[in-house]
Write an enzyme that holds these catalytic residues in place. Structure first.
Site, PDB file in Angstrom:
ATOM      1  N   LYS A 190       0.870  -1.192   0.000  1.00  0.00           N
ATOM      2  CA  LYS A 190       0.000   0.000   0.000  1.00  0.00           C
ATOM      3  C   LYS A 190       0.893   1.224   0.000  1.00  0.00           C
ATOM      4  CE  LYS A 190      -2.319  -1.070   3.785  1.00  0.00           C
ATOM      5  NZ  LYS A 190      -3.209  -1.001   4.938  1.00  0.00           N
ATOM      6  N   ARG A 192       0.991   5.614  -0.389  1.00  0.00           N
ATOM      7  CA  ARG A 192       0.408   6.925  -0.663  1.00  0.00           C
ATOM      8  C   ARG A 192       1.526   7.726  -1.327  1.00  0.00           C
ATOM      9  NH1 ARG A 192      -4.172   8.492   1.808  1.00  0.00           N
ATOM     10  NH2 ARG A 192      -3.904   7.073   3.547  1.00  0.00           N
ATOM     11  N   THR A 224      -8.859  -2.218   4.881  1.00  0.00           N
ATOM     12  CA  THR A 224      -7.687  -2.921   4.334  1.00  0.00           C
ATOM     13  C   THR A 224      -8.134  -4.109   3.488  1.00  0.00           C
ATOM     14  OG1 THR A 224      -6.382  -2.259   6.242  1.00  0.00           O
ATOM     15  CG2 THR A 224      -5.556  -4.148   4.989  1.00  0.00           C
TER      16      THR A 224
HETATM   17  C1  R5P Z   1      -2.502  -3.331  10.450  1.00  0.00           C
HETATM   18  O1  R5P Z   1      -1.271  -3.313  10.470  1.00  0.00           O
HETATM   19  C2  R5P Z   1      -3.283  -4.549  10.831  1.00  0.00           C
HETATM   20  O2  R5P Z   1      -2.544  -5.714  10.605  1.00  0.00           O
HETATM   21  C3  R5P Z   1      -4.598  -4.607  10.064  1.00  0.00           C
HETATM   22  O3  R5P Z   1      -4.305  -4.725   8.685  1.00  0.00           O
HETATM   23  C4  R5P Z   1      -5.420  -3.363  10.291  1.00  0.00           C
HETATM   24  O4  R5P Z   1      -5.559  -3.113  11.673  1.00  0.00           O
HETATM   25  C5  R5P Z   1      -6.803  -3.521   9.664  1.00  0.00           C
HETATM   26  O5  R5P Z   1      -7.517  -2.356   9.883  1.00  0.00           O
HETATM   27  P1  R5P Z   1      -8.776  -1.966   9.006  1.00  0.00           P
HETATM   28  O6  R5P Z   1      -9.687  -3.145   8.979  1.00  0.00           O
HETATM   29  O7  R5P Z   1      -9.342  -0.766   9.731  1.00  0.00           O
HETATM   30  O8  R5P Z   1      -8.298  -1.593   7.638  1.00  0.00           O
END
Ligand code: R5P
Length: 310
Positions: A190, A192, A224
């Site tokens: 990902k 930006r 995510t």
């Molecule tokens: C981030 O590093 C975690 O491993 C998860 O990918 C993240 O907490 C997921 O968050 P969300 O569902 O809000 O995108």
């Protein structure tokens, strides 16, 4: 051995007790009118090996405080050894300074648990393995791979399967699952490009014609996973499912996942599943009761916990 349950996930604590063929210790954990936590243990625990089961999930601060107050009560009641069993360790994502003048709350929470009087911690799929080092007491960090891999193989088969990490931080976890399933691995990077410009998802690996399984530790807003599923389909994947250990699923997340291009999301009961999770046709729940119960058994018998993952 004694098992004590906080209020965060009573059904899981009961299932763990059933696996161990034990009763939960009689105790009351309740609130005064101003929401102060009060704990009373109604059985003798002097000299006992006690496991207190409490996820520090929503409402995170209340559940954390309950855990701390329970540990304090056990220490003052002369329990011989207190193990904080924290299936979902909240605050784990705040494990480094994310900017100037910001806290490292995961370290603060580790200090609080230790100072309250815990002798050891048993947890599951920590956001970052290094959090174990925030404690100066033993920490057993269980992996959910032995639970997820057989379900994936059963539900999806292994043909044309591709395990995908939705971000670079989750590669080690995804690689472990890919190895167990004998499947290749792809990664989503990902980025930006500039501040104020939306994130671009680069898929590293050839997912064309593949049935992808995203694996992550936490699903919170669902953003995510939903974005990752879109990026994979755009890159030629034929279908996308997701397996995630901790279903934080904050407000609106279940709706977002239901409307997404994901075929299915499977989570565990490390956090008590809400009604919307239980009724959703897109969500499935696996229980971690046996995994945690077996780890408790081994800790109490002082035998190997790591061999659970061989
Ligand atoms: C981030 O590093 C975690 O491993 C998860 O990918 C993240 O907490 C997921 O968050 P969300 O569902 O809000 O995108």
């Amino acid at each position: 051995m004694k098992l004590l349950a906080g209020n965060s996930n009573r059904p899981l604590a009961e299932a763990i007790a059933a696996y161990l063929n034990a009763e939960l210790t009689r105790a009351t954990v309740h609130r005064f009118a101003d929401m102060e936590v009060f704990v009373e243990i109604h059985e003798n625990v002097r000299g006992e090996d006690v496991f207190i089961i409490q996820s520090t999930s929503f409402p995170a601060n209340d559940n954390l405080m309950e855990l701390l107050v329970c540990i304090d009560a056990l220490r003052r009641a002369s329990a011989k050894r207190i193990t904080a069993v924290v299936p979902y360790f909240g605050y784990a994502r705040q494990d480094r300074k994310s900017g100037s003048r910001t806290p490292i709350s995961a370290k603060l929470v580790s200090n609080l648990i230790t100072q309250a009087g815990a002798h050891r911690v048993l947890t599951l799929e920590l956001h970052a393995g290094q959090i174990q080092g925030f404690f100066d007491i033993p920490v057993d960090n269980l992996y959910s791979t032995p639970l997820l891999a057989p379900d994936i193989a059963r539900e999806m088969g292994t043909e044309d399967l591709m395990v995908v990490s939705p971000d670079v931080g989750g590669v080690t976890r995804a690689r472990g699952l890919a190895k167990r399933l004998n499947a290749p691995l792809a990664i989503i990077d990902k980025r930006r490009e500039r501040a104020g410009v939306s994130e671009v998802m680069h898929v590293i690996g050839d997912v064309r014609g593949r049935r992808c399984v995203l694996v992550d530790d936490i699903v919170d807003s669902g953003g995510t996973l939903c974005h990752a599923a879109d990026a994979l389909l755009e890159a030629g994947a034929v279908s996308v499912q997701a397996y995630v250990t901790h279903a934080v699923l904050s407000s609106g997340a279940v709706g977002k996942i239901t409307a997404s291009s994901l075929d299915k999301l499977v989570v565990t009961d490390s956090i008590r599943p809400t009604e919307s999770v239980r009724v959703s046709h897109k969500l499935g729940v696996l229980t971690v009761a046996q995994l945690i119960g077996e780890a408790i058994h081994r800790i109490s018998e002082e035998t190997s916990v790591s061999s659970l993952f061989d």
